[in-house]
Design a protein around this motif. Structure first.
Motif, PDB file in Angstrom:
ATOM      1  N   HIS A 144      27.556  39.781  38.546  1.00  0.00           N
ATOM      2  CA  HIS A 144      27.230  41.036  39.208  1.00  0.00           C
ATOM      3  C   HIS A 144      26.190  40.843  40.302  1.00  0.00           C
ATOM      4  CE1 HIS A 144      23.755  40.881  36.460  1.00  0.00           C
ATOM      5  NE2 HIS A 144      23.177  41.706  37.311  1.00  0.00           N
ATOM      6  N   LEU A 270      30.459  46.833  40.433  1.00  0.00           N
ATOM      7  CA  LEU A 270      31.159  47.658  39.449  1.00  0.00           C
ATOM      8  C   LEU A 270      32.527  47.071  39.101  1.00  0.00           C
ATOM      9  CD1 LEU A 270      31.528  50.237  37.775  1.00  0.00           C
ATOM     10  CD2 LEU A 270      32.381  51.362  39.848  1.00  0.00           C
ATOM     11  N   TRP A 271      33.308  46.678  40.113  1.00  0.00           N
ATOM     12  CA  TRP A 271      34.628  46.114  39.831  1.00  0.00           C
ATOM     13  C   TRP A 271      34.516  44.779  39.101  1.00  0.00           C
ATOM     14  CZ3 TRP A 271      38.702  49.123  40.080  1.00  0.00           C
ATOM     15  CH2 TRP A 271      38.718  50.201  40.966  1.00  0.00           C
ATOM     16  N   TRP A 273      32.178  44.047  36.971  1.00  0.00           N
ATOM     17  CA  TRP A 273      31.849  44.404  35.587  1.00  0.00           C
ATOM     18  C   TRP A 273      33.099  44.882  34.842  1.00  0.00           C
ATOM     19  CZ3 TRP A 273      31.696  49.429  33.295  1.00  0.00           C
ATOM     20  CH2 TRP A 273      31.137  49.456  32.005  1.00  0.00           C
ATOM     21  N   LEU A 274      33.928  45.676  35.513  1.00  0.00           N
ATOM     22  CA  LEU A 274      35.154  46.169  34.879  1.00  0.00           C
ATOM     23  C   LEU A 274      36.132  45.034  34.570  1.00  0.00           C
ATOM     24  CD1 LEU A 274      35.847  49.399  36.997  1.00  0.00           C
ATOM     25  CD2 LEU A 274      35.102  49.289  34.600  1.00  0.00           C
ATOM     26  N   SER A 275      36.102  43.967  35.382  1.00  0.00           N
ATOM     27  CA  SER A 275      37.042  42.861  35.164  1.00  0.00           C
ATOM     28  C   SER A 275      36.729  42.069  33.907  1.00  0.00           C
ATOM     29  CB  SER A 275      37.051  41.928  36.384  1.00  0.00           C
ATOM     30  OG  SER A 275      35.822  41.254  36.516  1.00  0.00           O
ATOM     31  N   ARG A 276      35.594  42.316  33.297  1.00  0.00           N
ATOM     32  CA  ARG A 276      35.305  41.674  32.005  1.00  0.00           C
ATOM     33  C   ARG A 276      36.083  42.336  30.871  1.00  0.00           C
ATOM     34  NH1 ARG A 276      28.904  41.824  31.554  1.00  0.00           N
ATOM     35  NH2 ARG A 276      29.406  40.800  29.582  1.00  0.00           N
ATOM     36  N   THR A 277      36.538  43.563  31.111  1.00  0.00           N
ATOM     37  CA  THR A 277      37.285  44.300  30.079  1.00  0.00           C
ATOM     38  C   THR A 277      38.755  44.424  30.434  1.00  0.00           C
ATOM     39  OG1 THR A 277      35.294  45.576  29.555  1.00  0.00           O
ATOM     40  CG2 THR A 277      37.419  46.482  28.830  1.00  0.00           C
ATOM     41  N   TRP A 278      39.056  44.720  31.692  1.00  0.00           N
ATOM     42  CA  TRP A 278      40.434  44.943  32.128  1.00  0.00           C
ATOM     43  C   TRP A 278      40.879  43.796  33.022  1.00  0.00           C
ATOM     44  CZ3 TRP A 278      42.524  49.027  29.685  1.00  0.00           C
ATOM     45  CH2 TRP A 278      41.655  50.000  29.199  1.00  0.00           C
ATOM     46  N   ARG A 280      42.314  41.747  36.164  1.00  0.00           N
ATOM     47  CA  ARG A 280      42.157  41.971  37.604  1.00  0.00           C
ATOM     48  C   ARG A 280      43.426  42.540  38.244  1.00  0.00           C
ATOM     49  NH1 ARG A 280      39.273  36.757  37.484  1.00  0.00           N
ATOM     50  NH2 ARG A 280      37.045  37.157  37.689  1.00  0.00           N
ATOM     51  N   LEU A 283      43.287  46.244  37.647  1.00  0.00           N
ATOM     52  CA  LEU A 283      42.234  46.876  38.443  1.00  0.00           C
ATOM     53  C   LEU A 283      42.602  46.912  39.917  1.00  0.00           C
ATOM     54  CD1 LEU A 283      39.060  45.280  36.795  1.00  0.00           C
ATOM     55  CD2 LEU A 283      39.866  47.631  36.538  1.00  0.00           C
TER      56      LEU A 283
END
Length: 415
Positions: A144, A270-271, A273-278, A280, A283
């Motif tokens: 991040h 932010l994206w 951080w989201l790529s750790r769960t969803w 790529r 997303l």
């Protein structure tokens, strides 16, 4: 005599350098991209109203800047030493300031075209050197941090929007250029100490084994989608403010550009951080759909609130799409993936203003709809990535099924 150093001091020192790299890198990107490249979008309505600039010439100046950006990227590929040179960074920053300051000194379209071309080359080289320096300086630290450094682009966009908002009623288009040149100089001072990548630019890249380049079938869809995104997004990135100005009070367009910058500032972090769960690919598809909706909104629905929402959606996605795409390209292990994708993106940006120039006689609404349609097509192309994507090539996000089949065959000799 040895003196014990408090543990808190050691921790503070270890954290100080990464955040210093973030600050210097963000300042370089704010100067080179946020202001040097995108301030033109905010100043364009003032030049249309008071500098004798036609919409067609306005599109041509945008194209000149994107051609320059492509030339700079190609130069960094051909001469890799430039991509790791502090001299390149500093010289490009000085040249960029000069091109911004010289814009108000002429009304000759050919000279404006040349200045925006040179500015594009400088912006591209600043981007390449700064990103290399950040990736090296932040190696081993949280992803991040790099995302926040990319947020410097958003900060530059927002500041250029504030400048134009103030000068719309209390100044001139010439003062807008000179003020943005001064802002770029301030960011240049902050970015000046940034260390370029210490890795040897002359080192020959290690070619991957045949079994490593397993992502070719997905990379084609990624390249098509990213090229379409470059074509569609740059139409909005060039004409969004001018389009809003046609149907809303003058302050709304500049305010929208400020919101684009504020939306972009945290978006890469932010994206990431989201790529750790969803995944790529998922997303990326979501971001493209959201961006297409954001570009089309001010055309389909009138009103100040809608225009401002459109700006936020655009700002929150365009940097995220770029960072997600480059991360997917690296994940797929395609040789020179970042260079190939950046070239496709740059070609798309050159084509964008040219594609819509014939439509500008009737305003900017049709141009925005074309941009939204191209981004929607990019989403369709990118959707192919979600079919049996080889997630196993890298760290698995928490929402990805580890048992998902990939049907990838690796030759025994490559194992």
């Amino acid at each position: 005599m040895l003196t014990a150093v408090p543990e808190q001091t050691i921790e503070a020192t270890s954290l100080e350098r990464p955040w210093r790299v973030v600050g210097q890198g963000a300042a370089a990107l704010a100067a080179g991209m946020g202001i040097g490249r995108f301030a033109y979008t905010a100043i364009l309505p003032l030049m249309l109203a008071h500098a004798g600039l036609s919409p067609q010439l306005g599109a041509s100046l945008a194209t000149a800047n994107y051609i320059g950006y492509l030339l700079g990227a190609v130069a960094a590929i051909i001469a890799p030493a430039m991509a790791a040179s502090r001299t390149t960074l500093r010289l490009s920053l000085v040249i960029l300031i000069a091109t911004l300051a010289l814009m108000p000194l002429t009304h000759v379209g050919a000279l404006w075209w040349l200045l925006r071309l040179v500015a594009g080359i400088a912006s591209s080289l600043i981007f390449v050197v700064a990103v290399n320096a950040m990736l090296t300086g932040l190696r081993g630290h949280a992803h991040h941090l790099t995302g926040w450094a990319f947020g410097g682009i958003g900060a530059g966009i927002a500041l250029s929007g504030v400048v134009v908002l103030i000068l719309r009623t209390a100044g001139t288009w010439q003062q807008a250029w000179w003020t943005t040149a001064a802002l770029t100089a301030v960011f240049t001072v902050i970015a000046w100490p940034l260390h370029a990548s210490p890795t040897s630019p002359h080192a020959a890249p290690v070619p991957p084994r045949r079994g490593d380049a397993v992502g070719l079938r997905w990379f084609g869809a990624l390249l098509v989608g990213y090229t379409l995104e470059g074509t569609g997004y740059i139409i909005a990135g060039t004409f969004l403010v001018a389009a809003i100005d046609q149907t809303a009070p003058g302050w709304v367009g500049s305010s929208a550009w400020i919101l684009v910058g504020l939306g972009a500032l945290p978006s890469s972090a932010l994206w990431a951080w989201l790529s750790r769960t969803w995944s790529r690919p998922t997303l990326l598809l979501v971001a493209l759909v959201v961006q297409a909706v954001g570009i089309a909104l001010p055309v389909l629905v009138s009103g100040v609130a809608v225009a401002l929402v459109s700006a936020v959606l655009f700002g929150a996605t365009f940097l995220g799409i770029a960072s997600l795409t480059l991360a997917v390209g690296a994940h797929l292990r395609i040789p020179r993936a970042v260079a190939i994708l950046t070239t496709g993106y740059s070609v798309g940006q050159i084509l964008g203003p040219l594609v819509v120039t014939p439509l500008l006689h009737q305003g900017y609404n049709q141009a925005l709809l074309v941009g939204a349609a191209l981004v929607a097509l990019a989403a369709v192309a990118t959707a192919a990535l979600r079919h049996r994507f080889p997630h196993h090539l890298g760290p698995l996000p928490r929402r990805v099924d580890t048992a998902q089949p990939t049907h990838i065959t690796i030759h025994p000799s490559d194992r």
